[in-house]
Enzyme design. Structure first.
Site, PDB file in Angstrom:
ATOM      1  N   ILE A  86      -7.772  -7.465  19.680  1.00  0.00           N
ATOM      2  CA  ILE A  86      -8.202  -8.613  18.865  1.00  0.00           C
ATOM      3  C   ILE A  86      -7.044  -9.607  18.743  1.00  0.00           C
ATOM      4  O   ILE A  86      -5.897  -9.212  18.511  1.00  0.00           O
ATOM      5  CB  ILE A  86      -8.614  -8.144  17.441  1.00  0.00           C
ATOM      6  CG1 ILE A  86      -9.582  -6.942  17.501  1.00  0.00           C
ATOM      7  CG2 ILE A  86      -9.212  -9.297  16.646  1.00  0.00           C
ATOM      8  CD1 ILE A  86     -10.915  -7.203  18.154  1.00  0.00           C
ATOM      9  N   ASN A  93      -7.301  -2.146   5.459  1.00  0.00           N
ATOM     10  CA  ASN A  93      -7.060  -2.888   6.698  1.00  0.00           C
ATOM     11  C   ASN A  93      -5.570  -3.066   7.014  1.00  0.00           C
ATOM     12  O   ASN A  93      -5.214  -3.297   8.165  1.00  0.00           O
ATOM     13  CB  ASN A  93      -7.756  -4.255   6.584  1.00  0.00           C
ATOM     14  CG  ASN A  93      -7.305  -5.214   7.660  1.00  0.00           C
ATOM     15  OD1 ASN A  93      -7.729  -5.105   8.813  1.00  0.00           O
ATOM     16  ND2 ASN A  93      -6.415  -6.148   7.313  1.00  0.00           N
ATOM     17  N   SER A 146      -8.495   2.307  15.406  1.00  0.00           N
ATOM     18  CA  SER A 146      -8.177   1.529  16.613  1.00  0.00           C
ATOM     19  C   SER A 146      -8.623   2.321  17.831  1.00  0.00           C
ATOM     20  O   SER A 146      -8.690   3.564  17.780  1.00  0.00           O
ATOM     21  CB  SER A 146      -6.665   1.287  16.693  1.00  0.00           C
ATOM     22  OG  SER A 146      -6.315   0.816  17.975  1.00  0.00           O
ATOM     23  N   VAL A 204       0.816  -1.231   0.000  1.00  0.00           N
ATOM     24  CA  VAL A 204       0.000   0.000   0.000  1.00  0.00           C
ATOM     25  C   VAL A 204       0.845   1.276   0.000  1.00  0.00           C
ATOM     26  O   VAL A 204       0.317   2.361  -0.201  1.00  0.00           O
ATOM     27  CB  VAL A 204      -1.005   0.042   1.188  1.00  0.00           C
ATOM     28  CG1 VAL A 204      -2.025  -1.067   1.085  1.00  0.00           C
ATOM     29  CG2 VAL A 204      -0.275   0.028   2.537  1.00  0.00           C
ATOM     30  N   TYR A 247       1.771   4.903  15.960  1.00  0.00           N
ATOM     31  CA  TYR A 247       0.536   4.141  15.668  1.00  0.00           C
ATOM     32  C   TYR A 247      -0.707   4.973  16.011  1.00  0.00           C
ATOM     33  O   TYR A 247      -1.658   5.052  15.227  1.00  0.00           O
ATOM     34  CB  TYR A 247       0.568   2.849  16.489  1.00  0.00           C
ATOM     35  CG  TYR A 247      -0.520   1.846  16.184  1.00  0.00           C
ATOM     36  CD1 TYR A 247      -0.461   1.039  15.052  1.00  0.00           C
ATOM     37  CD2 TYR A 247      -1.597   1.684  17.056  1.00  0.00           C
ATOM     38  CE1 TYR A 247      -1.453   0.107  14.790  1.00  0.00           C
ATOM     39  CE2 TYR A 247      -2.592   0.747  16.798  1.00  0.00           C
ATOM     40  CZ  TYR A 247      -2.505  -0.043  15.668  1.00  0.00           C
ATOM     41  OH  TYR A 247      -3.495  -0.968  15.415  1.00  0.00           O
ATOM     42  N   ALA A 248      -0.680   5.628  17.187  1.00  0.00           N
ATOM     43  CA  ALA A 248      -1.826   6.445  17.603  1.00  0.00           C
ATOM     44  C   ALA A 248      -2.060   7.582  16.613  1.00  0.00           C
ATOM     45  O   ALA A 248      -3.212   7.896  16.266  1.00  0.00           O
ATOM     46  CB  ALA A 248      -1.597   7.011  19.004  1.00  0.00           C
ATOM     47  N   ALA A 249      -0.959   8.189  16.133  1.00  0.00           N
ATOM     48  CA  ALA A 249      -1.091   9.293  15.167  1.00  0.00           C
ATOM     49  C   ALA A 249      -1.807   8.811  13.907  1.00  0.00           C
ATOM     50  O   ALA A 249      -2.687   9.490  13.368  1.00  0.00           O
ATOM     51  CB  ALA A 249       0.285   9.851  14.816  1.00  0.00           C
ATOM     52  N   LYS A 280      -3.823   6.139  13.612  1.00  0.00           N
ATOM     53  CA  LYS A 280      -5.194   5.666  13.842  1.00  0.00           C
ATOM     54  C   LYS A 280      -6.151   6.831  14.128  1.00  0.00           C
ATOM     55  O   LYS A 280      -7.346   6.747  13.821  1.00  0.00           O
ATOM     56  CB  LYS A 280      -5.217   4.618  14.960  1.00  0.00           C
ATOM     57  CG  LYS A 280      -4.441   3.344  14.611  1.00  0.00           C
ATOM     58  CD  LYS A 280      -4.970   2.673  13.346  1.00  0.00           C
ATOM     59  CE  LYS A 280      -4.271   1.382  12.989  1.00  0.00           C
ATOM     60  NZ  LYS A 280      -4.789   0.761  11.754  1.00  0.00           N
TER      61      LYS A 280
END
Ligand code: NAD
Length: 246
Positions: free
Chosen positions: A187, A90, A141, A64, A154-156, A158
């Site tokens: 998950i 995803n 998330s 991607v 990751y937080a940025a 999501k």
């Protein structure tokens, strides 16, 4: 829910949530283009779908972050089917580190896959959805909603997915393209399987429903949001998290 004749493109489909989603959409009659960089796992997915009587799954190598690969794959889909009905963004990675220790490489890698990758795919696919309408779904998330220690990058991304979802819902509504996101809680997938047992126990305890989710929980949310039952829903972020963010 009927998906016969629908063309669904899913990124990060070789394993975990993406794989389960590909199988569920195909089970409901969709032709699924399963995109990933893990070619062997894609082959396994394709093999596992051979017995299906409803839809079908075709595995396609697609990174991607690579615009050339995206243009090639979307071009091939355009030639074969003339349309894309559903895009499920995803694909995602983690490169965790505390803020003071995070390298530029860790930051860039996660931004490129989780954020720019979704921009790349949605831009390319929306151009093909423009005439007949469609559905764009992305994986955010709970971390994008309330943050997490060691996951600045990751937080940025999501949180960014949520911002892009709201923006595209407004911008693409005129083309009858609905845009929503799902924000999973914890998950059980290859992404989380190597976490220490004490982290798993802590997450279970912290979740009001006292359980860790399965990939099918997220796949079912995608299926609903992609279906005509959700025809009046756009610009929403559906938490599928056992109550973690309440
Ligand atoms: P996973 O690691 O099992 O699957 C992710 C898939 O993305 C892999 O198959 C991987 O090869 C693919 N991928 C990675 N980089 C790619 C690239 N450049 N191009 C194409 N594909 C690429 O993880 P998962 O848990 O199934 O995660 C799926 C999505 O759900 C991710 O976006 C993740 O951030 C999100 N999510 C997961 C959880 C969880 O608890 N598992 C929670 C919240 C959100």
């Amino acid at each position: 829910m009927k998906f016969e004749g629908k063309i669904t493109v899913i990124t990060g489909a070789a394993r975990g949530i993406g794989r389960e989603t590909a199988l569920l959409f195909a089970k409901h009659g969709s032709k699924v283009i399963a995109c990933d960089v893990l070619d062997d796992d894609l082959q396994t997915l394709e093999n596992d779908s051979r017995e299906m009587t409803a839809g079908s799954i075709k595995g396609v190598h697609l990174d991607v972050t690579n615009r050339k690969e995206i243009d090639k794959v979307i071009g091939e889909i355009k030639e074969e089917f003339s349309k894309i009905d559903i895009l499920i963004n995803n694909a995602g990675i983690t490169r965790d580190a505390f803020l003071m220790k995070m390298t530029e490489e860790q930051w860039d890698q996660v931004i490129n896959v989780n954020l720019k990758g979704i921009f790349n795919m949605t831009q390319a696919c929306s151009r093909l959805m423009k005439n007949d309408g469609g559905v764009v779904l992305s994986t955010s998330s709970v971390v994008g909603v309330y943050g997490n220690i060691g996951q600045t990058n990751y937080a940025a991304t999501k949180s960014g997915v949520i911002g892009m979802t709201y923006t595209w819902a407004k911008e693409l509504a005129r083309y009858k393209i609905r845009v929503n996101a799902v924000a999973p809680g914890f998950i059980k997938t290859p992404m989380t399987e190597n976490l220490p047992q004490k982290v798993l126990d802590y997450m279970t305890e912290k979740t009001p429903l006292k359980m860790i989710g399965d990939p099918i929980d997220i796949a079912n949310a995608f299926l609903f949001l992609a279906s005509d039952n959700a025809r009046y829903i756009t610009g929403q972020v559906l938490g599928v998290d056992g109550g973690l963010v309440i």
